[in-house]
Design a protein around this motif. Sequence first.
Motif, PDB file in Angstrom:
ATOM      1  N   PRO A   1       0.734  -0.969  -0.060  1.00 13.65           N
ATOM      2  CA  PRO A   1       0.026   0.197  -0.076  1.00 13.65           C
ATOM      3  C   PRO A   1       0.893   1.234   0.077  1.00 13.65           C
ATOM      4  CG  PRO A   1      -0.862  -1.628   1.444  1.00 13.65           C
ATOM      5  CD  PRO A   1       0.485  -2.170   1.194  1.00 13.65           C
ATOM      6  N   LEU A   2       2.102   1.182   0.685  1.00 19.06           N
ATOM      7  CA  LEU A   2       2.772   2.322   0.651  1.00 19.06           C
ATOM      8  C   LEU A   2       3.430   2.591  -0.549  1.00 19.06           C
ATOM      9  CD1 LEU A   2       2.514   1.994   3.787  1.00 19.06           C
ATOM     10  CD2 LEU A   2       4.871   2.782   3.786  1.00 19.06           C
ATOM     11  N   LEU A   3       3.902   1.712  -1.311  1.00  9.93           N
ATOM     12  CA  LEU A   3       4.432   1.792  -2.642  1.00  9.93           C
ATOM     13  C   LEU A   3       3.382   2.194  -3.760  1.00  9.93           C
ATOM     14  CD1 LEU A   3       6.879  -1.191  -2.849  1.00  9.93           C
ATOM     15  CD2 LEU A   3       7.570   0.991  -2.375  1.00  9.93           C
ATOM     16  N   ALA A   4       2.127   1.702  -3.503  1.00 15.11           N
ATOM     17  CA  ALA A   4       0.880   2.177  -4.389  1.00 15.11           C
ATOM     18  C   ALA A   4       0.801   3.609  -4.099  1.00 15.11           C
ATOM     19  CB  ALA A   4       0.008   1.209  -4.173  1.00 15.11           C
ATOM     20  N   PHE A   5       0.943   4.201  -2.877  1.00 17.79           N
ATOM     21  CA  PHE A   5       0.445   5.513  -2.573  1.00 17.79           C
ATOM     22  C   PHE A   5       1.780   6.445  -3.231  1.00 17.79           C
ATOM     23  CE2 PHE A   5       0.939   9.169   0.409  1.00 17.79           C
ATOM     24  CZ  PHE A   5      -0.023   9.541   0.173  1.00 17.79           C
ATOM     25  N   GLU A   6       2.725   5.851  -2.999  1.00 19.82           N
ATOM     26  CA  GLU A   6       3.851   6.777  -3.591  1.00 19.82           C
ATOM     27  C   GLU A   6       3.953   6.913  -4.939  1.00 19.82           C
ATOM     28  OE1 GLU A   6       7.552   8.536  -3.726  1.00 19.82           O
ATOM     29  OE2 GLU A   6       6.142   8.266  -1.964  1.00 19.82           O
ATOM     30  N   ARG A   7       3.468   5.723  -5.686  1.00 18.73           N
ATOM     31  CA  ARG A   7       3.420   5.874  -7.207  1.00 18.73           C
ATOM     32  C   ARG A   7       2.179   6.354  -7.572  1.00 18.73           C
ATOM     33  NH1 ARG A   7       7.204   3.963 -10.007  1.00 18.73           N
ATOM     34  NH2 ARG A   7       8.790   2.637  -9.022  1.00 18.73           N
ATOM     35  N   ARG A   8       1.043   6.828  -6.723  1.00 15.19           N
ATOM     36  CA  ARG A   8      -0.127   7.569  -6.876  1.00 15.19           C
ATOM     37  C   ARG A   8      -1.124   6.615  -7.592  1.00 15.19           C
ATOM     38  NH1 ARG A   8       2.239  13.462  -8.789  1.00 15.19           N
ATOM     39  NH2 ARG A   8       3.228  13.865  -6.630  1.00 15.19           N
ATOM     40  N   ILE A   9      -0.957   5.306  -7.479  1.00 19.53           N
ATOM     41  CA  ILE A   9      -1.800   4.478  -7.638  1.00 19.53           C
ATOM     42  C   ILE A   9      -3.108   4.625  -6.721  1.00 19.53           C
ATOM     43  CG2 ILE A   9      -2.398   2.086  -8.211  1.00 19.53           C
ATOM     44  CD1 ILE A   9       0.525   1.717  -8.741  1.00 19.53           C
ATOM     45  N   ILE A  10      -2.983   4.604  -5.645  1.00 21.54           N
ATOM     46  CA  ILE A  10      -4.204   4.896  -4.664  1.00 21.54           C
ATOM     47  C   ILE A  10      -4.176   6.172  -4.142  1.00 21.54           C
ATOM     48  CG2 ILE A  10      -4.409   2.454  -4.069  1.00 21.54           C
ATOM     49  CD1 ILE A  10      -2.927   3.085  -1.503  1.00 21.54           C
TER      50      ILE A  10
ATOM     51  N   THR B   1       8.490  21.102   3.868  1.00 22.12           N
ATOM     52  CA  THR B   1       9.104  19.825   4.221  1.00 22.12           C
ATOM     53  C   THR B   1       8.756  19.243   5.552  1.00 22.12           C
ATOM     54  OG1 THR B   1      11.092  20.097   2.730  1.00 22.12           O
ATOM     55  CG2 THR B   1      11.420  18.673   4.502  1.00 22.12           C
ATOM     56  N   PRO B   2       8.840  20.348   6.642  1.00 28.62           N
ATOM     57  CA  PRO B   2       8.413  19.609   8.243  1.00 28.62           C
ATOM     58  C   PRO B   2       6.960  18.992   7.972  1.00 28.62           C
ATOM     59  CG  PRO B   2       9.686  21.525   8.268  1.00 28.62           C
ATOM     60  CD  PRO B   2       9.128  21.576   6.969  1.00 28.62           C
ATOM     61  N   ALA B   3       6.279  19.700   7.488  1.00 28.20           N
ATOM     62  CA  ALA B   3       4.681  19.346   7.142  1.00 28.20           C
ATOM     63  C   ALA B   3       4.580  18.100   6.441  1.00 28.20           C
ATOM     64  CB  ALA B   3       3.809  20.355   6.830  1.00 28.20           C
ATOM     65  N   PHE B   4       5.573  17.937   5.329  1.00 27.00           N
ATOM     66  CA  PHE B   4       5.368  16.659   4.641  1.00 27.00           C
ATOM     67  C   PHE B   4       5.802  15.530   5.379  1.00 27.00           C
ATOM     68  CE2 PHE B   4       7.728  13.892   1.916  1.00 27.00           C
ATOM     69  CZ  PHE B   4       6.763  13.224   1.147  1.00 27.00           C
ATOM     70  N   ILE B   5       6.897  15.651   6.007  1.00 25.51           N
ATOM     71  CA  ILE B   5       7.309  14.444   6.610  1.00 25.51           C
ATOM     72  C   ILE B   5       6.415  14.096   7.668  1.00 25.51           C
ATOM     73  CG2 ILE B   5       9.184  13.843   8.488  1.00 25.51           C
ATOM     74  CD1 ILE B   5      11.345  15.739   6.950  1.00 25.51           C
ATOM     75  N   LEU B   6       5.749  15.176   8.601  1.00 29.23           N
ATOM     76  CA  LEU B   6       4.783  14.596   9.665  1.00 29.23           C
ATOM     77  C   LEU B   6       3.759  14.026   9.024  1.00 29.23           C
ATOM     78  CD1 LEU B   6       3.785  14.671  12.615  1.00 29.23           C
ATOM     79  CD2 LEU B   6       2.901  17.079  11.863  1.00 29.23           C
ATOM     80  N   SER B   7       2.967  14.632   7.979  1.00 27.77           N
ATOM     81  CA  SER B   7       1.733  13.914   7.119  1.00 27.77           C
ATOM     82  C   SER B   7       2.188  12.448   6.544  1.00 27.77           C
ATOM     83  CB  SER B   7       1.262  14.839   6.108  1.00 27.77           C
ATOM     84  OG  SER B   7       2.192  15.217   5.183  1.00 27.77           O
ATOM     85  N   ALA B   8       3.485  12.396   6.087  1.00 30.61           N
ATOM     86  CA  ALA B   8       3.707  10.996   5.400  1.00 30.61           C
ATOM     87  C   ALA B   8       3.772   9.972   6.516  1.00 30.61           C
ATOM     88  CB  ALA B   8       5.115  11.182   4.880  1.00 30.61           C
ATOM     89  N   LEU B   9       4.310  10.566   7.637  1.00 30.94           N
ATOM     90  CA  LEU B   9       4.312   9.420   8.808  1.00 30.94           C
ATOM     91  C   LEU B   9       3.147   9.079   9.168  1.00 30.94           C
ATOM     92  CD1 LEU B   9       7.339  10.918  11.167  1.00 30.94           C
ATOM     93  CD2 LEU B   9       7.562   8.819   9.710  1.00 30.94           C
ATOM     94  N   VAL B  10       2.091   9.990   9.324  1.00 28.93           N
ATOM     95  CA  VAL B  10       0.757   9.477   9.724  1.00 28.93           C
ATOM     96  C   VAL B  10      -0.167   8.766   8.491  1.00 28.93           C
ATOM     97  CG1 VAL B  10      -1.596  10.588  10.053  1.00 28.93           C
ATOM     98  CG2 VAL B  10       0.427  11.706  11.192  1.00 28.93           C
TER      99      VAL B  10
END
Length: 350
Positions: free
Chosen positions: A47-56, A69-78
């Motif tokens: 699911p993470l790879l599919a999200f990274e490649r914008r499939i989902i 960048t700080p907000a992106f890192i936080l949102s990515a972890l969530v």
Amino acid sequence: MGILHSIRNWILTSLFLASTGVIYAKVFFPQSPEYIGAVFALFCGMPLLAFERRIILPRLNVWMHRLPTPAFILSALVVDFLLMSVGYAMAGSLLKLLGLVQASWEDLTVLKVDVYIYAVAVTAVVIFVSRVRELLGRDVFLSLLTGRYRNPVQEERVFLFIDLVGSTAFAEEHGDLKTQEFLGAVFGAMAEPVRRHYGAIDDYIGDAAIITWPLKRGVKNANCVRCVFSILDDIEANAETWLKSYGRVPRLRAALHGGSIVTAEIGVDHHKIAYFGDSVNTTARLESLCKTLERQVLISSDLARRLELPEAIIKEELGDHAVRGRDQSLGVIALHTQDRQVLMTARNRS
């Protein structure tokens, strides 16, 4: 061909993820069957790879990449935690329902912190390698990894120079930022046809892209020629979108030539695979002839003799032409499809 290549990449990635799950199971749960770790790894990682490649969830992905960048890192972890939690719960439920494990529902469906950290680390490695590979290109990435061109190598390659027409006028009308966005979209539209026909984008110079193939791969099934017309056809197929976004449909000029060159890895702090020789310069000069001869796609007679053109391609012999920086004249052929020839004639008249 592009679909098969994509399927192969997903299979290799799946095997890698499964192997990391097996390793985790061997280290922390040596008494458990190895396939259990593989199942959890696949359900957590894919699911993470599919999200990274914008499939989902593609819109969420785009929105996140626009954050600081700080907000992106936080949102990515969530988001990563939520996606992995869903995958973990699905894997545990599947194994429980099939009677393959005897643990409690809570143990099998609630993602543990140590599993999360391990999965994030593994997926980060996969994404990092994938990003570097995309940044450098498949062929360049493998060549740098293996050191193939650490010492200069003489080989034969095909080169495609493809240039955006009217970029200066577009910049004067819309400004540099909009022009850069336009160029990025045009270059982005080239990526899939290039992958589909086994080429590699070597460089971007201003409003032009340089695409290359090893000669054998480029002439096989006329991959280099098919690539050009796939790019042109894809742009025409999305004409309404281009008009809505940028007020015009990109017009391109392209030139194909091939021959012997020297390939070498150069640089100290920044390494690059570079090509040296007359073939590169000749392709650039041939592309400039497109404007002089008022043709959209040109190919040298030397290269045309080495491949079999698709039936839909019309060949127009233009004779020999002097090319700056080359002692001998160059045989030049224009390539068309019937539909595109009619379209270009109508546009030129308008």
